[in-house]
Design an enzyme around this catalytic site. Sequence first.
Site, PDB file in Angstrom:
ATOM      1  N   ALA A 231     126.154  49.772  65.139  1.00  0.00           N
ATOM      2  CA  ALA A 231     127.078  48.747  64.650  1.00  0.00           C
ATOM      3  C   ALA A 231     127.016  47.498  65.524  1.00  0.00           C
ATOM      4  O   ALA A 231     126.718  47.564  66.718  1.00  0.00           O
ATOM      5  CB  ALA A 231     128.500  49.297  64.621  1.00  0.00           C
TER       6      ALA A 231
ATOM      7  N   GLY B 252     125.055  54.095  64.769  1.00  0.00           N
ATOM      8  CA  GLY B 252     124.814  53.900  63.346  1.00  0.00           C
ATOM      9  C   GLY B 252     123.342  53.805  62.998  1.00  0.00           C
ATOM     10  O   GLY B 252     122.952  54.124  61.876  1.00  0.00           O
TER      11      GLY B 252
ATOM     12  N   GLU C 215     122.314  57.257  62.597  1.00  0.00           N
ATOM     13  CA  GLU C 215     122.934  57.780  61.379  1.00  0.00           C
ATOM     14  C   GLU C 215     122.184  57.316  60.130  1.00  0.00           C
ATOM     15  O   GLU C 215     122.082  58.076  59.154  1.00  0.00           O
ATOM     16  CB  GLU C 215     124.404  57.357  61.320  1.00  0.00           C
ATOM     17  CG  GLU C 215     125.257  58.113  62.327  1.00  0.00           C
ATOM     18  CD  GLU C 215     126.679  57.607  62.402  1.00  0.00           C
ATOM     19  OE1 GLU C 215     127.609  58.411  62.207  1.00  0.00           O
ATOM     20  OE2 GLU C 215     126.873  56.400  62.661  1.00  0.00           O
TER      21      GLU C 215
ATOM     22  N   GLU D  65     128.954  57.070  70.279  1.00  0.00           N
ATOM     23  CA  GLU D  65     130.178  56.384  69.871  1.00  0.00           C
ATOM     24  C   GLU D  65     131.400  56.705  70.736  1.00  0.00           C
ATOM     25  O   GLU D  65     132.233  55.832  70.979  1.00  0.00           O
ATOM     26  CB  GLU D  65     130.493  56.698  68.402  1.00  0.00           C
ATOM     27  CG  GLU D  65     129.635  55.943  67.397  1.00  0.00           C
ATOM     28  CD  GLU D  65     128.338  56.660  67.053  1.00  0.00           C
ATOM     29  OE1 GLU D  65     127.706  56.296  66.046  1.00  0.00           O
ATOM     30  OE2 GLU D  65     127.949  57.591  67.796  1.00  0.00           O
TER      31      GLU D  65
END
Length: 266
Positions: free
Chosen positions: A72, A117, A120, A140
């Site tokens: 992110a 992310g 992910e 995270e």
Amino acid sequence: MSEERYGEFVLVRRHADGHVAELALDRPKAMNAVSSGMARAIGAACAALGADPQVRAVVLTSTHERAFCVGADLKERNSFTDADMLRQRPVSRGAYTGVLELPVPTVAAVHGFALGGGFELALSCDVIVADRTAVVGLPEVSVGVIPGGGGTQLLPRRVGAARAAELIFSARRVAAAEARELGLVDQLVAERQDRDEALALAARIAANSPVGLRAAKRALRLGQGLDLRSGLEIEDAAWRTVAFSGDRAEGVAAFNAKRQPQWPGE
């Protein structure tokens, strides 16, 4: 090869007569950190690719030399109010579910950093090809959040609950060799060969029946986590969608004629 841009930061290239689509993350100045704009573009590209009957496989790549995606955009997030975070959440989720819900086989080509992310997005693909520079992880909790792009659900499905817990709770980064050993990635290739190998794999996949590929993916995904009897019912339903298709008739005819099939895709 044709190219189409989605927003500023996503590039889609078509390979293999349009049957292989390459979705390239293209925000090099930020190591592909996923901003709100980039998340929208990923979601839009995935929606278009999923609806395109010509696409039989998708490869997720990066144009950055040293990173797949660092997760992110925390610089953007630093300016968010709580209300901004709530408004942005569906946009962010749209990127990850866009990749995850693509109806065709997907291959991630990972080099350099694939963190948070970014990892992910790779986990949302069916197969992960990584080169020896790859470093993956879900860090995270080290910045006060949790993996929110599917990581808490996708990682244990790959490596088991205990291993996923250790990796998520420790927030540690895992280098390529250990990542392959733990099953965090599926194929380990030479440096700078991740994209070429992923595209080659996608081309082999795309040579097969488009109807069969979509049905097989649907059965694999829907059957995960079910008991055997329920899973077999999912498989039977998928079989029924292909058993009377034009692709099945062509596949059998081509096999008996000892020629390459010309898939009607229906």
